[in-house]
Design a protein around this motif. Sequence first.
Motif, PDB file in Angstrom:
ATOM      1  N   VAL A  19     -11.112  34.837   8.411  1.00 19.96           N
ATOM      2  CA  VAL A  19     -10.939  33.608   9.613  1.00 19.96           C
ATOM      3  C   VAL A  19     -10.869  34.243  10.698  1.00 19.96           C
ATOM      4  N   THR A  20     -11.684  33.593  11.442  1.00 20.22           N
ATOM      5  CA  THR A  20     -11.797  33.968  12.832  1.00 20.22           C
ATOM      6  C   THR A  20     -10.924  32.751  13.928  1.00 20.22           C
ATOM      7  N   THR A  21     -11.356  33.217  14.505  1.00 19.96           N
ATOM      8  CA  THR A  21     -11.041  31.595  15.847  1.00 19.96           C
ATOM      9  C   THR A  21     -11.463  31.737  17.185  1.00 19.96           C
ATOM     10  N   HIS A  22     -11.717  30.535  17.581  1.00 22.18           N
ATOM     11  CA  HIS A  22     -13.106  30.185  18.621  1.00 22.18           C
ATOM     12  C   HIS A  22     -12.282  30.563  19.826  1.00 22.18           C
ATOM     13  N   PRO A  23     -12.861  31.569  20.427  1.00 19.16           N
ATOM     14  CA  PRO A  23     -12.330  32.122  21.773  1.00 19.16           C
ATOM     15  C   PRO A  23     -11.432  31.546  23.294  1.00 19.16           C
ATOM     16  N   LEU A  24     -11.387  29.774  23.373  1.00 16.29           N
ATOM     17  CA  LEU A  24     -10.807  29.704  23.908  1.00 16.29           C
ATOM     18  C   LEU A  24      -9.844  28.774  23.859  1.00 16.29           C
ATOM     19  N   ASP A  25      -9.828  27.750  22.404  1.00 18.63           N
ATOM     20  CA  ASP A  25      -8.773  27.657  22.094  1.00 18.63           C
ATOM     21  C   ASP A  25      -7.507  27.813  20.561  1.00 18.63           C
ATOM     22  N   GLY A  26      -8.244  28.955  20.426  1.00 20.04           N
ATOM     23  CA  GLY A  26      -7.820  29.340  18.925  1.00 20.04           C
ATOM     24  C   GLY A  26      -8.200  28.521  17.326  1.00 20.04           C
ATOM     25  N   GLU A  27      -8.777  27.551  17.466  1.00 19.92           N
ATOM     26  CA  GLU A  27      -8.876  27.123  16.161  1.00 19.92           C
ATOM     27  C   GLU A  27      -9.869  28.105  15.837  1.00 19.92           C
ATOM     28  N   ARG A  28      -9.005  28.048  14.092  1.00 18.98           N
ATOM     29  CA  ARG A  28      -9.404  28.840  12.901  1.00 18.98           C
ATOM     30  C   ARG A  28     -10.086  28.546  12.104  1.00 18.98           C
ATOM     31  N   THR A  29     -11.140  29.095  11.846  1.00 20.64           N
ATOM     32  CA  THR A  29     -12.680  29.000  10.998  1.00 20.64           C
ATOM     33  C   THR A  29     -12.715  30.188   9.813  1.00 20.64           C
ATOM     34  N   ALA A  30     -12.695  29.297   8.245  1.00 20.67           N
ATOM     35  CA  ALA A  30     -13.147  30.027   7.194  1.00 20.67           C
ATOM     36  C   ALA A  30     -14.456  30.489   7.205  1.00 20.67           C
ATOM     37  N   LEU A  31     -14.362  31.549   7.166  1.00 19.29           N
ATOM     38  CA  LEU A  31     -16.036  31.912   7.074  1.00 19.29           C
ATOM     39  C   LEU A  31     -15.935  32.305   5.035  1.00 19.29           C
ATOM     40  N   GLU A  85     -23.819  29.155  -1.078  1.00 25.63           N
ATOM     41  CA  GLU A  85     -24.093  29.637  -0.064  1.00 25.63           C
ATOM     42  C   GLU A  85     -23.065  29.511   0.747  1.00 25.63           C
ATOM     43  N   PRO A  86     -23.617  30.604   2.083  1.00 29.15           N
ATOM     44  CA  PRO A  86     -22.902  31.104   2.931  1.00 29.15           C
ATOM     45  C   PRO A  86     -22.144  29.327   3.623  1.00 29.15           C
ATOM     46  N   TYR A  87     -20.840  29.739   4.041  1.00 26.07           N
ATOM     47  CA  TYR A  87     -20.543  28.028   4.529  1.00 26.07           C
ATOM     48  C   TYR A  87     -19.250  28.078   5.123  1.00 26.07           C
ATOM     49  N   ALA A  88     -19.049  27.412   6.460  1.00 21.33           N
ATOM     50  CA  ALA A  88     -17.600  27.693   6.809  1.00 21.33           C
ATOM     51  C   ALA A  88     -16.744  26.554   6.845  1.00 21.33           C
ATOM     52  N   TYR A  89     -15.615  26.901   7.089  1.00 19.59           N
ATOM     53  CA  TYR A  89     -14.750  25.222   7.370  1.00 19.59           C
ATOM     54  C   TYR A  89     -13.549  25.403   7.980  1.00 19.59           C
ATOM     55  N   GLY A  90     -13.424  24.988   8.939  1.00 20.56           N
ATOM     56  CA  GLY A  90     -12.480  24.671   9.855  1.00 20.56           C
ATOM     57  C   GLY A  90     -10.633  24.194   9.346  1.00 20.56           C
ATOM     58  N   GLU A  91     -10.438  24.100  10.475  1.00 18.07           N
ATOM     59  CA  GLU A  91      -8.669  23.435  10.783  1.00 18.07           C
ATOM     60  C   GLU A  91      -8.979  22.106   9.921  1.00 18.07           C
ATOM     61  N   ASP A  92     -10.014  21.657  10.602  1.00 20.21           N
ATOM     62  CA  ASP A  92      -9.545  19.686  10.020  1.00 20.21           C
ATOM     63  C   ASP A  92     -10.091  19.808   8.350  1.00 20.21           C
ATOM     64  N   ASP A  93     -11.053  20.425   7.415  1.00 15.35           N
ATOM     65  CA  ASP A  93     -11.278  20.235   6.401  1.00 15.35           C
ATOM     66  C   ASP A  93     -10.200  20.963   5.520  1.00 15.35           C
ATOM     67  N   TRP A  94      -9.489  21.675   6.402  1.00 15.70           N
ATOM     68  CA  TRP A  94      -8.247  22.522   5.303  1.00 15.70           C
ATOM     69  C   TRP A  94      -7.204  21.084   4.869  1.00 15.70           C
TER      70      TRP A  94
END
Length: 100
Positions: free
Chosen positions: A43-55, A65-74
Amino acid sequence: MKPVSPTASAANEEVAAPDFYEIGHTYVSASDVTDWRFRVDMVTTHPLDGERTALGWRHFRGEWEPYAYGEDDWGVLLVSQIADATAPGTSPLAEDGGPR
């Protein structure tokens, strides 16, 4: 039945439900309609707003397939009935060594 921590006291201490994907966990569709799975590697965070993204790795329609989901997807995926398929103390890898 609510989840209980492995070190819960006799009073059955409850564990708070996660508010985002957890590293090392594999999530699956709770319905038989799809073969969707998502294994979280980081899990990483956006450098400006801190929004989390799961990789991690998504399995859908028979393919990984490699994929990323953000907080809205949760939130959207919780509504569509996902479940955490990672049992306590297990590896996020399948018995054949591949992603679950």
